[in-house]
Design an enzyme around this catalytic site. Structure first.
Site, PDB file in Angstrom:
ATOM      1  CB  SER A 137      39.688  37.641  35.488  1.00  0.00           C
ATOM      2  OG  SER A 137      40.995  37.020  35.369  1.00  0.00           O
ATOM      3  CE  LYS A 163      42.752  39.887  35.409  1.00  0.00           C
ATOM      4  NZ  LYS A 163      42.505  40.742  36.692  1.00  0.00           N
ATOM      5  CE  LYS A 165      44.300  36.086  36.294  1.00  0.00           C
ATOM      6  NZ  LYS A 165      45.000  37.057  37.128  1.00  0.00           N
ATOM      7  CG  ASP A 190      46.370  40.204  35.797  1.00  0.00           C
ATOM      8  OD1 ASP A 190      47.762  40.290  36.147  1.00  0.00           O
ATOM      9  OD2 ASP A 190      45.667  39.993  36.803  1.00  0.00           O
ATOM     10  CD  GLU A 215      45.212  43.085  36.502  1.00  0.00           C
ATOM     11  OE1 GLU A 215      44.276  42.993  35.602  1.00  0.00           O
ATOM     12  OE2 GLU A 215      45.040  42.616  37.782  1.00  0.00           O
ATOM     13  CG  ASP A 240      46.313  42.715  41.210  1.00  0.00           C
ATOM     14  OD1 ASP A 240      46.189  42.988  42.356  1.00  0.00           O
ATOM     15  OD2 ASP A 240      45.841  41.842  40.747  1.00  0.00           O
ATOM     16  CE  LYS A 264      42.849  41.219  42.521  1.00  0.00           C
ATOM     17  NZ  LYS A 264      44.017  40.367  42.071  1.00  0.00           N
ATOM     18  N   GLY A 292      39.341  41.326  41.651  1.00  0.00           N
ATOM     19  CA  GLY A 292      38.854  40.086  42.622  1.00  0.00           C
ATOM     20  C   GLY A 292      39.645  39.138  42.801  1.00  0.00           C
TER      21      GLY A 292
END
Ligand code: OSB
Ligand code: MG
Length: 371
Positions: A137, A163, A165, A190, A215, A240, A264, A292
């Site tokens: 990520s 991934k 952000k 995400d 996400e 998430d 998670k 994570g």
């Protein structure tokens, strides 16, 4: 009959190799509460995944979790006549919510119990994979060029899925640039709940970039609008923040609010509830992957065992220690050149803090005694 003999809380702090920026803030260091729980003379470890300095990801943060563990949850476990992993959640059920604080104790009790039994978490979970393929990520960068460089660096290390952000204003152009550089990689984004339903045009543009998933695009409490958005785009939505339990997972799936779930274990109250989320999703044909929270080696070991379960069919954010820290709290987790990471298979979570590192990184320690 097993009694909890002692609970020790440590607040640990480890600098991050790079600041990690997401839509709700930037972290420069990892701070977390660790619980060491002694049962039958053996210590088990749990790591709390609550936020560092304010509750930005969920409603939990370290100072709140510390007080709850010290004054309420810890004393409740110490007072119980018999504590096993099968009933530890029941002992803590009188406290509503706060899954991250509870997970710390659930995971520590399970770890201690498995160490006593000489059994690894991965085998107890019924998982047979001994290595899991890994993704990474990547936080919001200062520029597109910087983002490109970070993506290249992680692909060279072997990460099998990237991934990115995103947040409003730092999204489509950046993601399109990375997709342009790498037409064939597994790529996802995400948003950490930063968008509103009115941002549909942004999602339509992202929908053209052949992403594995988007996400948590919308507010964490808004399953209905996630379902409406999912109906408008082809790219699967992954939830998430919205999934705090197996009940949330069932509701989200039934509503059509997501087609993928990020598990998670800390966010859902520990490994036991994580298994239930896994099973709920598996029955519905919804793939899951292991998220994570920038965990130290303690949380990372737990995550890797879960990620070895059969319905974890997508690559997760189970990255190497070096992605986060110059020096981990435990022996480091290392990415193999083929982009996989070995799942610990010694008893319990299979690893413990190195005493010298625990000493160096601990900023506060307290032993909890029965109320
Ligand atoms: O939303 O998945 C997230 C880290 C901290 C808080 C929330 C998230 C993340 C990550 C990094 O994306 C996952 C990791 O590498 O541990
Ligand atoms: Mg996320």
């Amino acid at each position: 009959m097993s009694r909890v003999e002692a609970i020790e809380l440590s607040l640990v702090e480890i600098p991050l190799v790079r600041p990690f920026r997401v839509s709700f803030g930037t972290s420069t260091g990892k701070q977390c509460v660790l619980a060491r729980v002694r049962i039958d003379g053996v210590d088990g470890w749990g790591e709390c995944v609550a936020d560092d300095s304010f509750p930005g990801f969920s409603g939990e943060w370290n100072e709140g979790a510390w007080v709850l563990l010290r004054d309420v949850l810890g004393p409740a476990l110490l007072a119980a006549d018999d504590v096993t992993s099968a009933d530890v959640e029941d002992h803590l059920r009188f406290v509503r919510g706060n899954p991250m604080a509870k997970a710390t104790l659930v995971d520590a009790v399970l770890d201690a119990e498995l160490r006593v039994a000489g059994r690894s978490l991965v085998s107890w979970l019924g998982a047979d994979r001994r290595a899991v393929p890994c993704g990474v990520s990547i936080g919001i960068a200062d520029s597109t060029d910087e983002l490109r460089a970070r993506v290249d660096e992680h692909l060279e290390q072997g990460y099998q899925r990237i991934k990115l952000k995103i947040m409003p204003g730092i999204d489509v152009d950046r993601v399109a640039a990375i997709r342009g550089d790498h037409p064939d990689i597994l790529l996802s984004v995400d948003a950490n709940a930063a968008y509103r339903p009115e941002d549909l045009d942004t999602f339509r543009a992202l929908d053209e970039l052949d992403l594995l998933m988007i996400e948590q695009p919308l507010h964490h409490e808004d399953l209905v609008r996630h379902a409406a958005l999912q109906a408008e785009i082809r790219t699967p939505i992954c939830l998430d923040e919205s999934i705090r339990s197996a009940a949330d997972a069932a509701a989200a799936i039934e509503l059509g609010a997501c087609r993928i779930i990020n598990i998670k274990q800390g966010r859902v109250g520990g490994v036991l509830e994580a298994q239930r989320v896994h099973d709920t999703a598996a029955v519905a044909g919804v793939p899951v992957w292991c998220g994570g929270m920038l965990e130290t080696g303690i949380g990372r070991a737990t995550n890797l065992a879960l990620a070895a379960m059969p319905n974890f069919t997508l690559r997760g954010d189970t990255s190497a220690s070096a992605r986060y820290f110059a020096e981990d709290l435990t022996d480091p987790f290392v990415l193999a050149p083929d982009g996989t990471m070995a799942v610990p298979d010694s008893p319990g979570i299979g690893i413990e803090p190195r005493p010298d590192r625990l000493e160096t990184c601990t900023v506060r320690r307290e032993v909890i005694t029965a109320a």
